[in-house]
Design an enzyme around this catalytic site. Structure first.
Site, PDB file in Angstrom:
ATOM      1  N   LYS A  83       0.854  -1.180   0.000  1.00 22.58           N
ATOM      2  CA  LYS A  83       0.000   0.000   0.000  1.00 22.58           C
ATOM      3  C   LYS A  83       0.891   1.230   0.000  1.00 22.58           C
ATOM      4  O   LYS A  83       1.707   1.419   0.900  1.00 22.58           O
ATOM      5  CB  LYS A  83      -0.916  -0.007   1.224  1.00 22.58           C
ATOM      6  CG  LYS A  83      -1.772   1.242   1.280  1.00 22.58           C
ATOM      7  CD  LYS A  83      -2.847   1.163   2.318  1.00 22.58           C
ATOM      8  CE  LYS A  83      -3.590   2.482   2.387  1.00 22.58           C
ATOM      9  NZ  LYS A  83      -4.623   2.489   3.406  1.00 22.58           N
TER      10      LYS A  83
ATOM     11  N   ARG B 287     -10.420  11.271   1.635  1.00 19.80           N
ATOM     12  CA  ARG B 287     -10.422  12.132   2.836  1.00 19.80           C
ATOM     13  C   ARG B 287     -11.800  12.752   3.040  1.00 19.80           C
ATOM     14  O   ARG B 287     -12.296  12.846   4.148  1.00 19.80           O
ATOM     15  CB  ARG B 287      -9.410  13.259   2.695  1.00 19.80           C
ATOM     16  CG  ARG B 287      -8.041  12.828   2.338  1.00 19.80           C
ATOM     17  CD  ARG B 287      -7.119  12.750   3.541  1.00 19.80           C
ATOM     18  NE  ARG B 287      -5.921  12.071   3.119  1.00 19.80           N
ATOM     19  CZ  ARG B 287      -5.790  10.743   3.121  1.00 19.80           C
ATOM     20  NH1 ARG B 287      -6.750   9.970   3.593  1.00 19.80           N
ATOM     21  NH2 ARG B 287      -4.703  10.182   2.686  1.00 19.80           N
TER      22      ARG B 287
ATOM     23  N   ARG C 116       1.193  10.148   5.313  1.00 16.40           N
ATOM     24  CA  ARG C 116       1.385   8.792   5.845  1.00 16.40           C
ATOM     25  C   ARG C 116       2.703   8.170   5.381  1.00 16.40           C
ATOM     26  O   ARG C 116       2.845   6.964   5.348  1.00 16.40           O
ATOM     27  CB  ARG C 116       0.234   7.898   5.402  1.00 16.40           C
ATOM     28  CG  ARG C 116      -1.139   8.450   5.715  1.00 16.40           C
ATOM     29  CD  ARG C 116      -2.186   7.356   5.586  1.00 16.40           C
ATOM     30  NE  ARG C 116      -3.538   7.871   5.506  1.00 16.40           N
ATOM     31  CZ  ARG C 116      -4.209   8.432   6.499  1.00 16.40           C
ATOM     32  NH1 ARG C 116      -3.647   8.579   7.693  1.00 16.40           N
ATOM     33  NH2 ARG C 116      -5.444   8.857   6.331  1.00 16.40           N
TER      34      ARG C 116
ATOM     35  N   GLU D  14       6.851  -6.805   1.045  1.00 16.40           N
ATOM     36  CA  GLU D  14       5.716  -6.619   1.967  1.00 16.40           C
ATOM     37  C   GLU D  14       4.694  -7.748   1.808  1.00 16.40           C
ATOM     38  O   GLU D  14       4.159  -8.258   2.788  1.00 16.40           O
ATOM     39  CB  GLU D  14       5.041  -5.263   1.708  1.00 16.40           C
ATOM     40  CG  GLU D  14       5.821  -4.066   2.227  1.00 16.40           C
ATOM     41  CD  GLU D  14       5.601  -3.830   3.723  1.00 16.40           C
ATOM     42  OE1 GLU D  14       4.971  -4.658   4.387  1.00 16.40           O
ATOM     43  OE2 GLU D  14       6.092  -2.786   4.216  1.00 16.40           O
TER      44      GLU D  14
ATOM     45  N   LYS E 273      -2.284  -1.566  -3.802  1.00 18.25           N
ATOM     46  CA  LYS E 273      -3.124  -0.380  -3.795  1.00 18.25           C
ATOM     47  C   LYS E 273      -2.276   0.867  -3.830  1.00 18.25           C
ATOM     48  O   LYS E 273      -1.311   0.916  -3.071  1.00 18.25           O
ATOM     49  CB  LYS E 273      -3.953  -0.425  -2.503  1.00 18.25           C
ATOM     50  CG  LYS E 273      -4.819   0.767  -2.265  1.00 18.25           C
ATOM     51  CD  LYS E 273      -5.448   0.648  -0.916  1.00 18.25           C
ATOM     52  CE  LYS E 273      -6.225   1.919  -0.647  1.00 18.25           C
ATOM     53  NZ  LYS E 273      -6.731   1.965   0.685  1.00 18.25           N
TER      54      LYS E 273
ATOM     55  N   SER F 173     -10.103   5.975  -4.788  1.00 18.35           N
ATOM     56  CA  SER F 173     -10.967   7.130  -5.013  1.00 18.35           C
ATOM     57  C   SER F 173     -10.467   8.079  -6.097  1.00 18.35           C
ATOM     58  O   SER F 173     -11.237   8.512  -6.959  1.00 18.35           O
ATOM     59  CB  SER F 173     -11.155   7.889  -3.692  1.00 18.35           C
ATOM     60  OG  SER F 173      -9.897   8.275  -3.148  1.00 18.35           O
TER      61      SER F 173
ATOM     62  N   TYR G 189     -15.143   1.434  -7.055  1.00 18.91           N
ATOM     63  CA  TYR G 189     -16.382   2.173  -6.784  1.00 18.91           C
ATOM     64  C   TYR G 189     -17.390   1.971  -7.913  1.00 18.91           C
ATOM     65  O   TYR G 189     -18.569   2.277  -7.757  1.00 18.91           O
ATOM     66  CB  TYR G 189     -16.062   3.662  -6.559  1.00 18.91           C
ATOM     67  CG  TYR G 189     -15.194   3.842  -5.328  1.00 18.91           C
ATOM     68  CD1 TYR G 189     -15.740   3.751  -4.049  1.00 18.91           C
ATOM     69  CD2 TYR G 189     -13.812   4.011  -5.432  1.00 18.91           C
ATOM     70  CE1 TYR G 189     -14.950   3.847  -2.915  1.00 18.91           C
ATOM     71  CE2 TYR G 189     -13.004   4.107  -4.303  1.00 18.91           C
ATOM     72  CZ  TYR G 189     -13.587   4.030  -3.047  1.00 18.91           C
ATOM     73  OH  TYR G 189     -12.795   4.103  -1.921  1.00 18.91           O
TER      74      TYR G 189
END
Ligand code: PBG
Length: 329
Positions: A196, A206, A223, A239, A254, A280, A319
């Site tokens: 990620k 957000r 982040r 990972e 992602k 998004s 989505y």
């Protein structure tokens, strides 16, 4: 000389092209992410995500049953709480919005859909980070794992059958697996957001979850201390391998479209299913260009998702999932 080798022969008619397609999409490979907001009595639009809303408990039930009707594989729930605090205490409160919404969706669709929940703290903390803060102001890995263990048990008890670990703490898969097993939830699956990236493509999210990230000048407003650097390809495989060793049932890459190389690498080594999340900002770009008449919306959506599948995804969070399923069914 007239060529005799003619790849175009396989493109001569719709029937030939259909027979020759190397990749196909099935509704069962699509998962719909949804947002449920506490304390509202009508769904609220999200301006940067046309067609996506913050659901009420009623409207999320309808979205879930519609998703089941078109044959989607699953639904991923995100909670938007009314109040937040430093440790994200609403996340493991059985009456917290995500857990309440999970019970509502499970009672609506049973196991016609795989009901999944986002296991993270950013929606629930007042500072907006994915973990709890340590003395130095940064996100403390191991204290956060204690929170994730407790949230995992609460989500499993609410009826989630697959927990989406999206916080990027080291050791989170092992910690959650151990907590679930100790509480008797041996069949609750772990979806690890393994690779990620610290991506600007999460921008519209957000607004979707009303995240407070970046409003407190004393705390990092990004982040990058826990999500991966978009420059890193090999690290994505590392990972994923760590998460598989810790017991992840599914690993994920992602965002999707900017990380298709990582997706392909992970898919080529993973013994467990590999999923991808069309996030998004990826959806927002398509909607914005389509709204301007610059691209053909449906064809771009189909091409984007088939590209993600072709790169190696076994299933895709999008989505557009319900809409796509309506087209390809
Ligand atoms: C973290 C989480 C995020 C997304 C899914 N889970 C935000 C982040 O990591 O910053 C983003 C999804 C999207 O942009 O569609 N709980």
């Amino acid at each position: 000389m007239i060529p005799t080798v003619r790849p175009r022969r396989l493109r001569t008619s719709p029937a030939m092209r259909r027979l020759s397609a190397e990749t196909r999409l099935h509704p069962a490979e699509l998962i719909l992410p949804v947002f449920v907001r506490e304390g509202i009595d009508a769904p609220r639009p999200i301006s940067a995500m046309p067609g996506v809303v913050q659901h009420t408990l009623d409207s999320v039930r309808r979205a879930a049953s519609e998703a089941a009707e078109v044959g989607l594989g699953g639904i991923m729930l995100f909670g938007v709480p009314e109040t937040r605090d430093a440790t994200g205490s609403a996340a493991d409160d059985p009456d917290g919005i995500l857990n309440v919404a999970t019970r509502a969706v499970v009672s609506e669709v049973g196991d016609a859909l795989v009901v999944q929940t986002d296991l993270c703290l950013d929606e629930f903390t007042d500072h907006g980070h994915c973990g709890v803060l340590g003395a130095g102001g940064g996100v403390d890995n191991d204290t956060t794992l204690e929170r994730y263990r407790s949230i995992a048990v609460a989500q499993a008890e609410a009826g989630s059958v697959m927990l989406g670990l999206s916080g990027m703490m080291d050791g989170q898969v092992a910690a959650v697996r151990d907590a679930l097993d100790a509480a008797g939830h041996r069949d609750t699956a772990v979806l690890a957001y393994s690779a990620k990236y610290a991506s600007a493509f999460y921008g519209p999210f957000r607004e979707a979850v009303d995240s407070q990230l970046g409003t407190d000048p004393s705390i990092a407003g990004d982040r990058q201390g826990y999500q991966q650097d978009p420059a890193n390809r090999r690290e994505g495989v590392r990972e994923a391998e760590l998460d598989i060793a810790e017991g992840a049932d599914v690993v994920m890459v992602k965002p999707a479209m900017s990380f298709l190389d990582v997706l392909s690498d992970v898919a080529s080594v993973s013994p467990v299913p590999v999923w991808a999340y069309q996030v998004s900002g990826e959806a927002a770009m398509i909607e914005a260009a389509a709204a301007n008449g610059w691209i053909d919306r449906r064809r771009v959506i189909e091409e984007s998702v088939i590209g993600i599948k072709r790169a190696g995804a076994d299933a895709i969070l999008s989505y557009f999932a319900t809409e796509i399923a309506g087209w390809i069914r």
